[in-house]
Design an enzyme around this catalytic site. Sequence first.
Site, short mmCIF file in Angstrom:
data_model
loop_
_atom_site.label_atom_id
_atom_site.label_comp_id
_atom_site.label_asym_id
_atom_site.label_seq_id
_atom_site.Cartn_x
_atom_site.Cartn_y
_atom_site.Cartn_z
N GLU A 291 -12.32 -73.14 -14.02
CA GLU A 291 -11.06 -73.56 -14.64
C GLU A 291 -10.09 -73.99 -13.55
OE1 GLU A 291 -10.69 -68.94 -14.65
OE2 GLU A 291 -11.75 -70.13 -16.13
N TYR B 205 -14.04 -82.55 -9.26
CA TYR B 205 -15.09 -81.99 -10.12
C TYR B 205 -15.75 -83.09 -10.96
CZ TYR B 205 -13.13 -77.51 -8.70
OH TYR B 205 -12.69 -76.45 -7.96
#
Length: 151
Positions: free
Chosen positions: A109, A121
Amino acid sequence: MITIRPARPADLPALIALERQTSAAAHWSRTQYEALFDSSAPRRVTLAAESPADQVLCGFVVALATNDEWEIENIVVALSHQRCGVGHYMVAALIAEARLYGAQLIRLEVRQSNVAAQRLYQKCGFQIAGERKNYYSFPVENAVLFSLRLA
Ligand SMILES: CC(C)(COP(=O)(O)OP(=O)(O)OC[C@H]1O[C@@H](n2cnc3c(N)ncnc32)[C@H](O)[C@@H]1OP(=O)(O)O)[C@@H](O)C(=O)NCCC(=O)NCCS
């Protein structure tokens, strides 16, 4: 030229110094860092990025690796080395390591405002898997959830 290698206990001061310089990193106590090398603690994989010329650490990534689902808990690249591909090399090396161990999924997260990390990411193949409202404090902010399926 950068080398990615497993972190070792002698790296602790450099890991902590890198994290302390980086406001967007997850902040941990020294005891939490020491637990990275404690074989009785939950298993974590910590990879360090090192410049071979001077053996100075310029980044690290930590993942909790206790079962089939790994979780990236922290990633930091020194300001002086950002935007040179170090984050990408480290995440790619972590993904390779997770595959080697037979992990099925990597998740993490990240703060909604942390565009640099989210793009990193996504570049590494992670996809948005949801959000958690007001997950973070100081300041309060939503978390964006990312995952990468390996199987
Ligand atoms: C997020 C972080 C680890 C990225 O590391 P990095 O080594 O600079 O990233 P890379 O050079 O490998 O960049 C890979 C991709 O990420 C994205 N990216 C990286 N920095 C970016 C920025 N400042 N703005 C927008 N996108 C960015 C780009 O898509 C980039 O690919 P490109 O250069 O081909 O455009 C680094 O910025 C950092 O340490 N930030 C502070 C700590 C942090 O936020 N940790 C994450 C907590 S979950």
